[in-house]
Structures are given as structure tokens and as C-alpha cells.
Design an enzyme around this catalytic site. Structure first.
Site, short mmCIF file in Angstrom:
data_model
loop_
_atom_site.label_atom_id
_atom_site.label_comp_id
_atom_site.label_asym_id
_atom_site.label_seq_id
_atom_site.Cartn_x
_atom_site.Cartn_y
_atom_site.Cartn_z
N ARG A 183 0.82 -1.24 0.00
CA ARG A 183 0.00 0.00 0.00
C ARG A 183 0.84 1.27 0.00
NH1 ARG A 183 -3.85 -2.49 3.79
NH2 ARG A 183 -5.45 -3.44 2.50
N LYS A 230 3.03 11.38 -11.31
CA LYS A 230 2.23 10.48 -12.14
C LYS A 230 3.03 9.19 -12.32
CE LYS A 230 -0.72 13.47 -14.93
NZ LYS A 230 -1.02 13.97 -16.29
N GLU A 277 9.13 18.11 -25.10
CA GLU A 277 8.42 18.58 -23.89
C GLU A 277 8.91 19.97 -23.49
OE1 GLU A 277 5.91 16.92 -22.89
OE2 GLU A 277 6.29 14.91 -23.66
N LYS A 337 7.25 23.14 -14.71
CA LYS A 337 6.43 21.97 -14.35
C LYS A 337 6.07 21.98 -12.86
CE LYS A 337 5.07 17.45 -14.81
NZ LYS A 337 5.11 16.17 -15.46
N GLU A 392 -4.54 17.13 -11.54
CA GLU A 392 -5.07 17.47 -12.87
C GLU A 392 -6.58 17.71 -12.85
OE1 GLU A 392 -3.03 15.34 -16.07
OE2 GLU A 392 -4.76 15.68 -17.33
N ARG A 452 -3.36 21.61 -14.65
CA ARG A 452 -2.33 20.65 -15.07
C ARG A 452 -2.59 20.10 -16.48
NH1 ARG A 452 0.74 16.05 -11.38
NH2 ARG A 452 1.98 15.18 -13.08
N ASN A 505 -0.82 18.75 -21.31
CA ASN A 505 -1.21 17.81 -22.38
C ASN A 505 -1.19 18.46 -23.76
OD1 ASN A 505 -1.66 15.76 -20.51
ND2 ASN A 505 -3.74 16.48 -20.10
N HIS A 555 -0.34 16.56 -26.87
CA HIS A 555 -0.35 15.13 -26.55
C HIS A 555 -1.64 14.44 -27.01
CE1 HIS A 555 3.16 16.20 -24.30
NE2 HIS A 555 3.34 14.97 -23.86
N HIS A 574 -0.50 11.46 -28.82
CA HIS A 574 -0.69 10.11 -28.28
C HIS A 574 -1.39 9.21 -29.28
CE1 HIS A 574 -0.23 10.38 -23.62
NE2 HIS A 574 0.89 10.05 -24.23
N HIS A 601 8.08 8.92 -28.73
CA HIS A 601 7.12 9.81 -28.06
C HIS A 601 7.34 11.28 -28.44
CE1 HIS A 601 4.40 11.29 -25.01
NE2 HIS A 601 5.35 12.03 -24.50
#
Ligand code: GLY
Length: 396
Positions: free
Chosen positions: A130, A152, A194, A236, A246, A250, A254, A257, A261, A276
Site C-alpha cells: 500500500r 504520475k 516537452e 512543471k 489534474e 495541469r 497535455n 499530446h 498520443h 514519443h
């Protein structure tokens, strides 16, 4: 309260999250001092280093020795390099090793590697017993400027990239820019995409400094790299500090992206060779086209974005079938293109991939679009035809 050692060899940026705030250390040739930073921020005596085989061979022993000098007991697990390791089977394998090591909740996971290792090790840390503390030691530019910051963590599912995961903030990020010397050029491009994104969405002066310094950055001049990583981390960190989970702001990260993506997923699923950063670069150009259409961006600003991406040898258009076979290393900016077969990938397939993205809310695809250079806005009312036109325009 974060305590920085007074003789720290590194610059520091703080991710400000109250009790869970943490420092990002940035320097060059500082890996040998990792143990000191670990001791000062984690105060634990046992660590499990998770890395990939390539990064481990290059930097694992330095990190391990540095921890041992700080009287930290270490164990290590390595995974094959590459995106394929970001899967449930690898998570299970690592859990097995942690049981063998009798890993306890008071031990610390050290994620040593690029984005794949950071996401995977972070997910293991978020879930084993956990939750264990972990630190990020990014060795790729993408990981230094983006994925190691903000908590993330996650793995891929056959139905989509990063679909299984958790928010779990590290205790510290420790970025040694000297590790970028061993990074393949295409991987460097992933971080540069990025970086350009950060300038577009948040900081016009930073964007201009990238325009002025693309050559020293590509030449990996140490001072430029430290400054580059620091400025990215500040952008960032500020976004993550304002919106950790997010819920709103945030989402600007993206930018580029959504289409990026989809291109990456569909292209890769058809055996195409796309990284990427290359997909994000094309996604940024497509987002720029959408912004132009909505009068958020001027044509000259879109051209600056294309030029900057091109100067970092990132693709800004897709060659139609029969085009050049490869991107030449010294590619002329305007000629930077990804060899591809976009016209043979039905637009409907790309659009469908976008509709299954995490960024879809109540059935609407939410785009983060540049509003001039240095700002960003959300738009969720773009029509299917506008989106498809923006993708098609990448072939022009
Ligand atoms: N890379 C996007 C984010 O961290 O939110």
C-alpha cells in the site's frame, strides 16, 4: 520544510505541495553525491534500486556505491530497456523480488532511469504494501524535465498508454545532466519536445531563449543543460503545485499530446517507428493549426513553433508515401519530416484513438491549445472535421 545541505553541488527547485513538498536537485557530475542527498531527505537505511539494464550498466554502480558510503543497504532489480517493460507482468516480477528482499514499508525505492523506469518503479512504490517512499534519479531529458516530476506513475494496458496508474509523489528528484551524454539522439528529442511545449504553454521568454540556444543545447554544453533542466522544472513544478491531480490547470501539460498520443499509439500498433517526442512534436504542430483556426495563434507564431521543433531535429510534418526514407542527421529545419504512411492510416482510426484518451470528458475531447506563445487555453468544442483537418495538414 525541506533542508538543503549548505554545500550542495546542485541547483534546486521545489515542488510545493505542503507536507509532501520535495526538492529537485539539478547538476552535472553529481551522481556520486546521491547518497548524501538520500540521507538528508529520506533518512532511511535500506533502498531498492530499480533500473533498466542499459542504465544500470552505466550508472548503477555509482549510485550503489554512493548509497553505501552513506551507510544505506542496497538491493537492485533491473528490467529490459524500452516501453514494453511498462506492463503488469513486469510489476509482478518486481513485487516478487521485493518479497525476496523482505522489503518493508520503511524502505525506499530508487527509480534510476528514463521515463519508463520512473513510471514503473513509481507505480510499484505506490502499490507495494500500500505504498513505499521513492526517489527519482532521471537519466533521460524527458524524465528530467517532465516525467520524474509531479507524481504520475503507471503502466500501459493493451487498450492504451498509461491507463493504469496512481498519483504518488517522490521524496526527491535527483537529476545529473552529465548522464545525458550517453542518451541516444532520438531520446534527447523526446525531452526537447516537452521543453518546447513548456515554452509554448507557459513562458514566452523561455521559448525565445530556446530559439537562441538550440545549437549549444544540442551540443550538450553542461551549463546550458543545467539551465535548460532547471527552467523546465520550474515551469512543471509550478503547474503541479497549483493542481496536483489534474483537476484543471495541469491539463495544459497535455498540449500536443492529444493528437500526439493517438499518432504514437496507432502508428506503433501498425509496426511504425515513432518515438514519443516525435509524436508530441507533430501533435504540437497540429495543436498550433487548431489554434490558428480558432484565431488563438498567428501564422508567424505557428511558424516559430515549427522552426524551433525543426531546429531540434524533431519532425514537423509527415512525408507522404514515397518521400525520403529517413530524417537526415543535418536536416534542414523546414525539411524536417517523419517518414511515414499517414495517408494510409485512416483518419477515423486516429480519431477513434483520441476518443479513448484519458483527456476525454463527458464524451468531449478536451484540447489544450496555445494562445499566442507563452499561454494556453482549453477548448472542448472542436468539431470532428476541424480535428481531422489538423491531422491531415501534417502531411502537407
Ligand atoms: N506529463 C504530464 C503531466 O505530468 O501532467
Amino acid at each position: 520544510m525541506i533542508h538543503y545541505p549548505s554545500d550542495s553541488p546542485a541547483r534546486t527547485v521545489t515542488v510545493d505541495l505542503g507536507q509532501r513538498s520535495y526538492p529537485i536537485y539539478i547538476g552535472s557530475d553529481i551522481l556520486g553525491r546521491f547518497g548524501e542527498a538520500f540521507e538528508s531527505h529520506c533518512g532511511r537505511r535500506r533502498a531498492v534500486i530499480i533500473s533498466d539494464q542499459t542504465v544500470w550498466d552505466l550508472y548503477g554502480p555509482t549510485v550503489e556505491q554512493s548509497l553505501r558510503r552513506a551507510n544505506v543497504e542496497t538491493q537492485a532489480v533491473s528490467v529490459p530497456p524500452g516501453e514494453k517493460s511498462k506492463c503488469l507482468a513486469m510489476v509482478e516480477m518486481i513485487y516478487g523480488r521485493l518479497f525476496e528482499f523482505s522489503t518493508e514499508r520503511s524502505d525506499v525505492i530508487v527509480a534510476l532511469g528514463g521515463g519508463v523506469v520512473g513510471d514503473l518503479a513509481g507505480f510499484v512504490a505506490a502499490t507495494f504494501k500500500r505504498g513505499l517512499p521513492y526517489v527519482q534519479v532521471p537519466s533521460s531529458l524527458l524524465a528530467m524535465v517532465d516525467s520524474s516530476i509531479g507524481g504520475k506513475t503507471g503502466i500501459n494496458h493493451p487498450r492504451g498508454k498509461n491507463m493504469i496508474g496512481a498519483f504518488h509523489q517522490p521524496q526527491m528528484v535527483f537529476a545529473d545532466c552529465a548522464t545525458l551524454k550517453t542518451l541516444p539522439a532520438r531520446e534527447l528529442g523526446c525531452g526537447l519536445a516537452e521543453t518546447v511545449k513548456h515554452g509554448i504553454i507557459r513562458d514566452a521568454a523561455f521559448f525565445a531563449s530556446l530559439e537562441a540556444n538550440s545549437q549549444p543545447i544540442l551540443a550538450l554544453e553542461p551549463d546550458r543543460l543545467i539551465e535548460l533542466v532547471e527552467r523546465n522544472c520550474r515551469i512543471k513544478a509550478a503547474v503541479v503545485s497549483a493542481d496536483e491531480r489534474e483537476a484543471g490547470l495541469r491539463g495544459i501539460l497535455n498540449c500536443g499530446h492529444t493528437i500526439g498520443h493517438a499518432l504514437e499509439t496507432v502508428w506503433a500498433s501498425r509496426g511504425g517507428d515513432i518515438h514519443h517526442g516525435e509524436a508530441v512534436s507533430l501533435g504540437l504542430v497540429a495543436a498550433g493549426r487548431l489554434a490558428l483556426r480558432r484565431s488563438l495563434l498567428r501564422p508567424d507564431e505557428l511558424e516559430r513553433i515549427r522552426q524551433l521543433l525543426g531546429s531540434f531535429r524533431l519532425p514537423v510534418r509527415i512525408e507522404p508515401p514515397g518521400g525520403p526514407e529517413a530524417i537526415p542527421a543535418n536536416a534542414d529545419r523546414a525539411a524536417c519530416a517523419l517518414p511515414g504512411d499517414l495517408p494510409e492510416i485512416p483518419l477515423a482510426t486516429l480519431y477513434e484513438a483520441m476518443r479513448h484518451d484519458k483527456k476525454v470528458q463527458a464524451g468531449r475531447i478536451r484540447f489544450a491549445l496555445p494562445k499566442s506563445i507563452g499561454n494556453c487555453v482549453f477548448q472542448d468544442d472542436l468539431t470532428e472535421s476541424e480535428i481531422k483537418q489538423a491531422i491531415s495538414s501534417l502531411g502537407e
